[in-house]
Design a protein around this motif. Structure first.
Motif, short mmCIF file in Angstrom:
data_model
loop_
_atom_site.label_atom_id
_atom_site.label_comp_id
_atom_site.label_asym_id
_atom_site.label_seq_id
_atom_site.Cartn_x
_atom_site.Cartn_y
_atom_site.Cartn_z
N ALA A 182 0.84 -1.20 0.00
CA ALA A 182 0.00 0.00 0.00
C ALA A 182 0.87 1.25 0.00
N MET A 183 0.26 2.39 -0.32
CA MET A 183 0.97 3.67 -0.31
C MET A 183 0.36 4.58 0.74
N PRO A 184 1.17 5.48 1.32
CA PRO A 184 0.60 6.45 2.27
C PRO A 184 -0.43 7.31 1.57
N LEU A 185 -1.43 7.75 2.33
CA LEU A 185 -2.47 8.61 1.77
C LEU A 185 -2.85 9.66 2.80
N HIS A 186 -2.68 10.93 2.42
CA HIS A 186 -3.06 12.04 3.28
C HIS A 186 -3.98 12.95 2.46
N ALA A 187 -5.17 13.18 2.97
CA ALA A 187 -6.15 13.97 2.23
C ALA A 187 -6.82 14.98 3.17
N LEU A 198 -8.04 12.92 6.31
CA LEU A 198 -7.80 11.48 6.32
C LEU A 198 -6.31 11.23 6.37
N GLN A 199 -5.88 10.43 7.32
CA GLN A 199 -4.49 9.98 7.42
C GLN A 199 -4.50 8.47 7.38
N GLY A 200 -3.93 7.89 6.33
CA GLY A 200 -3.97 6.44 6.24
C GLY A 200 -3.17 5.92 5.07
N SER A 201 -3.73 4.92 4.38
CA SER A 201 -3.03 4.29 3.26
C SER A 201 -4.05 3.83 2.23
N MET A 202 -3.55 3.58 1.02
CA MET A 202 -4.39 3.11 -0.07
C MET A 202 -3.73 1.92 -0.74
N ASP A 203 -4.48 0.84 -0.90
CA ASP A 203 -3.99 -0.39 -1.52
C ASP A 203 -4.67 -0.55 -2.87
N ILE A 211 -9.04 1.88 0.98
CA ILE A 211 -8.48 2.93 1.81
C ILE A 211 -8.69 2.59 3.28
N ASN A 212 -7.61 2.69 4.05
CA ASN A 212 -7.66 2.47 5.49
C ASN A 212 -7.02 3.67 6.17
N GLY A 213 -7.54 4.03 7.35
CA GLY A 213 -6.92 5.14 8.07
C GLY A 213 -7.86 5.76 9.08
#
Length: 219
Positions: A182-187, A198-203, A211-213
């Motif tokens: 997965a990759m980091p994801l900040h939105a 949103l602070q988490g990750s996307m697979d 998306i998890n976070g």
């Protein structure tokens, strides 16, 4: 023949019928640019007259050294007045697998071996229709841009139900390591004094993004 090459790439990768309504032209100065006017993508299996996506003008900027090659390397992409039509079918699924990274990599000519080109969207729109409830939604005045770095970095503004909104997304690594694959994801989505983060990750491994976070809302 840029026109035929572009049509073949999009048709093969998306399964959509492609129409270019204008003449594809190339300007060498001040920056070599390929202009593709009036692009429409249609679903051949649909009886609806509206295309799945339209773009008034696509501008592909390329280095001078690759302008005359079979697959010019694209350094930046500008989409003027794009309109994307999304439909939630009666099976409760939005079928948009035709929008994929393979198509993007083919159009850039390097199959993802180098960081992607910068992308700008000017005055775009998203039209959404739910076939189950017969409800519509529009997102207008979409202006967005990416930096063209190895990590996704998107800054955009748009209008939703008459409210001015801003959305920022980035995938830069931080101290919290994402799950394997997965990759980091900040939105961050903001508007009318409210901020949703949103602070988490996307697979992306399964074909459909997962998306998890953690989500926080500040009003």
């Amino acid at each position: 023949n840029y026109r035929d090459g572009i049509l073949q790439i999009i048709k093969k990768q998306t399964g959509r019928d492609v129409t270019i309504k204008g003449k594809v032209t190339v300007w060498l100065v001040p920056t070599p640019t390929i202009y593709i006017p009036g692009v429409e993508l249609r679903d051949p299996a649909s009886d609806q007259p509206a295309p799945a996506a339209t773009v008034d003008m696509i501008k592909l900027k390329v280095p001078f050294s690759s302008i005359f090659t079979e697959h010019p390397k694209v350094s930046s992409i500008v989409l003027e007045h794009p309109v994307l039509e999304l439909v939630r079918a009666r099976d409760n699924v939005i079928h948009w697998k035709w929008l994929n990274t393979d198509l993007f990599n083919l159009l850039t000519g390097d199959n993802g071996k180098t960081p992607p080109p910068a992308v700008a969207i000017e005055e775009g729109r998203i039209l959404y229709h739910d076939n189950r409830t017969d409800k519509d939604m529009e997102i207008n005045n979409i202006n967005a841009g990416t930096t063209g770095s190895a990590h996704v970095d998107i800054h955009s503004s748009f209008t939703l139900y008459g409210h001015d909104m801003r959305l920022a997304i980035d995938t830069r690594p931080d101290k919290n390591s994402p799950p394997k694959g997965a990759m980091p994801l900040h939105a961050t989505l903001s508007g009318d004094g409210n901020v949703l983060q949103l602070q988490g990750s996307m697979d992306l491994a399964g074909g459909v993004p997962k998306i998890n976070g953690h989500i926080s809302l500040t009003a």
